[in-house]
Design an enzyme around this catalytic site. Structure first.
Site, mmCIF file in Angstrom:
data_model
loop_
_atom_site.group_PDB
_atom_site.id
_atom_site.type_symbol
_atom_site.label_atom_id
_atom_site.label_comp_id
_atom_site.label_asym_id
_atom_site.label_seq_id
_atom_site.Cartn_x
_atom_site.Cartn_y
_atom_site.Cartn_z
ATOM 1 N N PHE A 165 0.934 -1.089 -0.025
ATOM 2 C CA PHE A 165 0.074 -0.078 -0.024
ATOM 3 C C PHE A 165 1.101 1.196 -0.019
ATOM 4 O O PHE A 165 1.841 1.448 0.825
ATOM 5 C CB PHE A 165 -0.800 -0.114 1.138
ATOM 6 N N GLU A 166 0.936 2.240 -0.901
ATOM 7 C CA GLU A 166 1.445 3.302 -0.926
ATOM 8 C C GLU A 166 0.712 4.333 -1.520
ATOM 9 O O GLU A 166 0.105 4.086 -2.567
ATOM 10 C CB GLU A 166 2.860 3.238 -1.875
#
Ligand SMILES: Nc1nc2c(ncn2[C@@H]2O[C@H](COP(=O)(O)OP(=O)(O)O)[C@@H](O)[C@H]2O)c(=O)[nH]1
Ligand SMILES: [Mg+2]
Length: 512
Positions: free
Chosen positions: A323-324
């Site tokens: 997740f970014e």
């Protein structure tokens, strides 16, 4: 004192991390609870998209992630989805993702030259041996060549892909991830307004054996290019330069206050013995004494085998990069690209199994300030078996579908989502909007491997000043305390412990 703080392990046993507020001027959730996404989505869209690297065979996992993210966020904002693959996407893949997306879908391939290592061509024997040896050593994913390709691609190239390069922002998504809360505002817009460049939702410790030399090369890069380190660097290092005094060498591996007192309580009686041993004592040299003291100190203390650079070690913290939400120019910048090229030339992406997560993280640590990094504590997220799910804020609003929502869930699932978790009462720590955490959810913020406590400590408004411990003063005074104890008690000293009052007095000597 340097390492006694409200985020110490002992303090966290009393009130777990997930029940502690961590808002500060440096970083806070953009919204605690819900906004009205039908109003929020009237703001213009940012130049942003989701980016998913995946294989054709992963279509079910991809669709599953998309459904979750469409339902909890994108149905109101309709951002595009970009899919990348080292092979051509099948018609089936393209069709299925288009069916669930409320925004445009785009497909890109990664050219072989970007995907494969040069050494796979030029030195296939070296490459194969490196991968196999990691398998023999049971390094996680170490013997999977394509995993190395993937990590290297995400570390150095994906933001250069023509479909990604033209974006200002990306949100990375993987197959088989789950979102637990509604995100009712535009995170790209908020990040822009708050001067944020990198956003995470999970920060944990990396497996040491996947990156044994990453920190060494990173430090070499810092030296070579004279990189001026920003304050986010502190999130990635343990410092061992807190001790001053002739015996500091013997304390250097100690990073928490409990072990510090234990060490002191073990050393002091030895000094005393030496002082009272009379004439012969003078013949005991300092080295022998220290050997003796250390010999008696073995129990309970871990040994350190990590490499140390200028008094610092990599503490293994990293942002989970599956997740970014980040700015592309953080990684297309010349300084980051120089860093990547330097790492690439060391061959660590295949000799070792460097993940893109620690590489991105150390890059962010070198080049960003803490205030430019954002913890999305309000985004409930699961990848594999680990995840973060916040308690709901008292500030909830009813769910209203977006106009382009494709109703990707069965009505039973919708009913389940509508029955979201009870909000915390006023004053409790809850930042989520309509979160529905799984019944058996184990909160990653409260796990031993989490780095969120460190994040909270570093970003707090009132930071305890970094002290240096004057060991000469502390040990001398502790010896007096021990002698006083012997005068007053009828035992051989083996029952001696520093009292709370003693510790408080000694702590005051700590700061130079
Ligand atoms: N196209 C393609 N994608 C890959 C390959 N290997 C991994 N990925 C993608 O890279 C991401 C990370 O891989 P994953 O297997 O989930 O690794 P993990 O999350 O570390 O267990 C996912 O989005 C995968 O779909 C590959 O060989 N080809
Ligand atoms: Mg994954």
């Amino acid at each position: 004192m340097e390492f006694e703080d409200r985020f110490s392990k002992q303090a966290l046993q009393k009130v777990p991390m997930s029940e502690r507020p961590i808002e500060s001027a440096k970083d806070a959730v953009f919204e605690s609870g819900c906004r009205d996404p039908l109003i929020e989505s009237k703001n213009p869209r940012m130049n942003a998209a989701f980016v998913v690297l995946a294989r054709n065979s992963e279509i079910d996992g991809v669709v599953s992630s998309m459904k979750s993210l469409e339902r909890h966020f994108n149905q109101w904002f309709n951002y595009p989805w970009i899919f990348l693959n080292n092979e051509r996407f099948s018609q089936e893949f393209k069709k299925k993702v288009a069916q669930v997306s409320s925004g445009p879908v785009r497909f890109g391939t990664v050219p072989e030259a970007r995907w494969n290592f040069e050494e796979q061509q030029t030195n296939p024997v070296l490459f194969k041996e490196a991968i196999e040896s990691q398998g023999d050593r049971e390094i996680m994913y170490g013997n999977t060549g394509s995993y190395h390709n993937m990590c290297r691609f995400y570390s150095g190239y994906f933001f250069k892909h023509p479909l990604v390069r033209k974006l200002d922002w990306y949100w990375r998504v993987e197959p088989d991830v789950d979102f637990y809360c509604d995100l009712t505002y535009d995170p790209f817009l908020e990040m822009q307004m708050q001067g944020k460049k990198y956003g995470f939702t999970v920060a944990i410790k990396e497996l040491v054996n996947t990156v044994p030399n990453l920190f060494r090369y990173t430090n070499a890069f810092i030296k070579k290019h004279d990189v001026p380190l920003s304050d986010a660097w502190e999130f990635f290092v343990d410092r061992f330069d807190v001790y001053k005094g002739q015996n500091s060498e013997h304390y250097k591996s100690i990073t928490n206050i409990r072990d510090f007192w234990k060490k002191l309580e073990e050393r002091v009686p030895m000094y005393h013995a030496l002082q009272t041993a009379g004439e012969d004592a003078a013949r005991v040299d300092q080295h022998s004494l220290n050997r003796l003291v250390d010999h008696s100190n073995k129990r309970g203390l871990h040994t350190v085998n990590k490499d140390r650079f200028d008094g610092t070690e990599y503490n293994m913290c990293h942002f989970w990069s599956n997740f970014e939400i980040a700015r592309t120019d953080l990684f297309t910048s010349e300084q980051y690209q120089q860093y990547f090229d330097y790492l690439e030339s060391s061959q660590g992406f295949f000799i070792e199994r460097w993940g893109d997560a620690p590489v991105h993280s150390l890059g962010a640590g070198m080049f960003l300030n803490l205030s430019e990094i954002h913890y999305f504590r309000d985004i409930g997220y699961k990848h594999s078996t680990l995840g973060h799910c916040p308690k709901n804020s008292p500030h909830q609003l009813p769910y209203k579908p977006g106009s382009r929502y494709k109703n990707v869930y069965h009505e039973d699932d919708e009913r389940n989502l509508a029955n979201y978790d009870r909000p915390v009462s006023d004053g409790g720590v809850g930042v989520g909007c309509r979160c529905k955490c799984p019944a058996d959810h184990a909160e990653i913020e409260n796990s031993g491997g989490s780095c969120v406590a460190l994040w909270a400590k570093l970003t707090a408004d009132e930071r305890e000043p970094r002290a240096t411990l004057d060991l000469d003063a502390i040990e001398a005074r502790a010896l007096e305390m021990y002698e006083q104890y012997l005068e007053q008690h009828d035992n051989d000293g083996s029952k001696w412990k520093l009292s709370t009052a003693d510790r408080e007095e000694l702590e005051k000597l700590g700061s130079l």
